[in-house]
Write a protein that holds these residues in place. Structure first.
Motif, PDB file in Angstrom:
ATOM      1  N   LEU A 144       0.851  -1.185   0.000  1.00  0.00           N
ATOM      2  CA  LEU A 144       0.000   0.000   0.000  1.00  0.00           C
ATOM      3  C   LEU A 144       0.887   1.235   0.000  1.00  0.00           C
ATOM      4  CD1 LEU A 144      -2.728  -0.975   2.660  1.00  0.00           C
ATOM      5  CD2 LEU A 144      -2.786  -1.333   0.179  1.00  0.00           C
ATOM      6  N   VAL A 145       0.411   2.321  -0.632  1.00  0.00           N
ATOM      7  CA  VAL A 145       1.180   3.558  -0.721  1.00  0.00           C
ATOM      8  C   VAL A 145       0.376   4.704  -0.133  1.00  0.00           C
ATOM      9  CG1 VAL A 145       2.381   5.156  -2.252  1.00  0.00           C
ATOM     10  CG2 VAL A 145       2.317   2.711  -2.809  1.00  0.00           C
ATOM     11  N   ALA A 146       0.982   5.449   0.780  1.00  0.00           N
ATOM     12  CA  ALA A 146       0.329   6.588   1.417  1.00  0.00           C
ATOM     13  C   ALA A 146       0.374   7.811   0.512  1.00  0.00           C
ATOM     14  CB  ALA A 146       1.005   6.898   2.750  1.00  0.00           C
ATOM     15  N   ASP A 147      -0.452   8.802   0.828  1.00  0.00           N
ATOM     16  CA  ASP A 147      -0.463  10.036   0.048  1.00  0.00           C
ATOM     17  C   ASP A 147       0.874  10.757   0.094  1.00  0.00           C
ATOM     18  OD1 ASP A 147      -3.073   9.580  -0.682  1.00  0.00           O
ATOM     19  OD2 ASP A 147      -3.939  10.929   0.823  1.00  0.00           O
ATOM     20  N   ASP A 148       1.614  10.593   1.190  1.00  0.00           N
ATOM     21  CA  ASP A 148       2.913  11.264   1.293  1.00  0.00           C
ATOM     22  C   ASP A 148       4.046  10.448   0.669  1.00  0.00           C
ATOM     23  OD1 ASP A 148       3.412   9.232   3.097  1.00  0.00           O
ATOM     24  OD2 ASP A 148       3.936  10.546   4.772  1.00  0.00           O
ATOM     25  N   GLY A 149       3.706   9.337  -0.002  1.00  0.00           N
ATOM     26  CA  GLY A 149       4.694   8.535  -0.700  1.00  0.00           C
ATOM     27  C   GLY A 149       5.256   7.371   0.083  1.00  0.00           C
ATOM     28  N   ALA A 150       4.863   7.206   1.332  1.00  0.00           N
ATOM     29  CA  ALA A 150       5.348   6.075   2.122  1.00  0.00           C
ATOM     30  C   ALA A 150       4.843   4.770   1.519  1.00  0.00           C
ATOM     31  CB  ALA A 150       4.888   6.197   3.572  1.00  0.00           C
ATOM     32  N   VAL A 151       5.756   3.837   1.313  1.00  0.00           N
ATOM     33  CA  VAL A 151       5.428   2.534   0.736  1.00  0.00           C
ATOM     34  C   VAL A 151       5.449   1.494   1.847  1.00  0.00           C
ATOM     35  CG1 VAL A 151       6.135   0.745  -0.896  1.00  0.00           C
ATOM     36  CG2 VAL A 151       6.396   3.169  -1.501  1.00  0.00           C
ATOM     37  N   ILE A 152       4.336   0.802   2.024  1.00  0.00           N
ATOM     38  CA  ILE A 152       4.192  -0.198   3.079  1.00  0.00           C
ATOM     39  C   ILE A 152       4.074  -1.576   2.441  1.00  0.00           C
ATOM     40  CG2 ILE A 152       2.883  -0.929   5.102  1.00  0.00           C
ATOM     41  CD1 ILE A 152       4.049   1.934   5.270  1.00  0.00           C
TER      42      ILE A 152
END
Length: 391
Positions: A53-61
């Motif tokens: 999953l990818v957050a709006d701030d670009g963090a990739v989980i």
């Protein structure tokens, strides 16, 4: 549909052509063999699922479940520092590749041994092992290439402690030979493929087919077990109607598939097989709610993977039960790695409370490997609520 299938196959074909460890750090290949030697049979015990999953701030989980229905793996959190010596042993007793770790590593091990089922290094590269029975076939061991040979069971820590992203991993794989280690208990070598993700959102799957190391792009960031990864990607094209009927869907649109929700998921397979779980993982990940940052996305990843938790009986059917004493689930733990903020979250079959390992609090210049229990106590911490007293 047929043209899209062939276009995707063509794309993937083109892409394919582009000293003993000190202290208690045992030879990883020998330690990993103990895992598989203890499980008879193991083919019905593994049903792991991974999503990105990818957050709006670009963090990739990247998050995954670990299913093992035959016995408790007794896993621990293991922290390996920089500059740590690691050696490997090969099938004929010769020494394989040895190295000092360039990057620190946090991972989850098994059977109280220093081996890694998954992990992330301090650069945000993750590597996760997934069972690949019936499809993994490693290169034949060549004693003349011993010094550039890495046992499959040591490949993940080799990659995590030496490289910062998937591009570096690709280049490194061209220079080494990945060989299998025979385990009498299962009549062969442990069959696995490895899923890697980096902070840029680039994900690859490293597979071993007919003796050849193959790297597949993983644009959707999901993974299960067999068949081979290109088969799973092709199979997705059979379910584009879950989004909406588009007879002219192109292979390049695979990243943009939005599976919808509710009735629009009618026909999505619900069984526990690897192909069905792959389809569901792609559907659930693509319809996950939007999240602002890594912290919130970690929670969403756990919600997605809740759909893949398995009971003990369903994952060890057909005589796979070896020693299930103390097991509450076949999903023995679930991990989630924030590759941007360098944080690991996890929960276990004993305690659903989410726990955190923040890399910013770790000393990767330490001299020793640090090992922490996944569960201090194998019980759920339950908060009791009491009504306010009158007066």
């Amino acid at each position: 549909m047929k043209s899209a299938f062939h276009a995707l196959s063509r794309q993937q074909t083109e892409a394919r052509h582009k000293a003993k460890p000190r202290h208690q750090f045992k030879a990883l290949c020998a330690a990993m063999a103990l895992v598989f030697a203890a499980a008879v049979p193991v083919q019905t015990a593994t049903a792991c699922t991974g999503v990105t999953l990818v957050a709006d701030d670009g963090a990739v989980i990247f998050a995954r479940t670990e299913e093992w229905g035959t016995f408790d793996l007794n896993s621990r959190i293991t922290i390996v520092p920089r500059g740590y010596q690691i050696n490997t042993d090969l099938p004929d007793g010769k020494k394989g590749m040895s190295w000092k770790t360039k990057y620190g590593l946090v991972g989850v091990d098994a059977l109280n041994k220093d081996l890694f089922i998954d992990g992330m290094n301090e650069k945000g590269l993750t590597a996760n092992l997934f069972y690949h029975e019936g499809f993994a076939e490693y290169a034949k061991y060549d004693p003349a290439k011993a010094d550039s040979s890495v046992p499959i069971l040591a490949l993940a820590p080799y990659l995590l402690t030496n490289f910062a992203n998937t591009d570096e991993v690709r280049a490194a794989l061209e220079k080494i030979q990945v060989v299998g280690v025979h385990v009498d208990a299962i009549g062969g070598v442990p069959p696995v493929h490895i899923f890697l993700t980096d902070p840029r959102g680039k994900a690859i799957v490293v597979e071993f087919t007919k003796g050849v190391t193959t790297v597949h792009e993983a644009p959707l960031g999901v993974v299960t077990n067999g068949p081979n990864y290109d088969w799973h990607m092709n199979n997705l094209l059979n379910y584009v109607n879950l989004d909406e009927p588009l007879p002219h869907r192109q292979a390049k649109d695979i990243k943009a598939i939005k599976f919808g929700a509710g009735a629009r998921l009618y026909g999505l397979p619900g069984d526990l097989t690897s192909p069905s779980r792959f389809l569901r993982a792609a559907a659930y990940a693509s319809t996950a709610r939007k999240t602002a940052d890594g912290d919130e996305t970690l929670y969403e990843a756990f919600r997605v993977l809740d759909n893949f938790n398995l009971t003990v009986g369903t994952a060890a059917e057909g005589g796979g039960e070896v020693n299930q004493k103390g097991m509450r689930s076949s999903t023995i733990w679930t991990t989630a790695y924030d590759t941007k903020n360098l944080v690991m979250h996890y929960h276990t079959m004993h305690n659903r409370r989410v726990r955190e390992v923040d890399f910013n609090n770790l000393d990767f210049n330490a001299k020793e490997v640090v090992r922490l229990p996944l569960d201090k106590e194998k019980s759920q911490d339950i908060e009791q609520l009491f009504p306010p007293k009158n007066g």
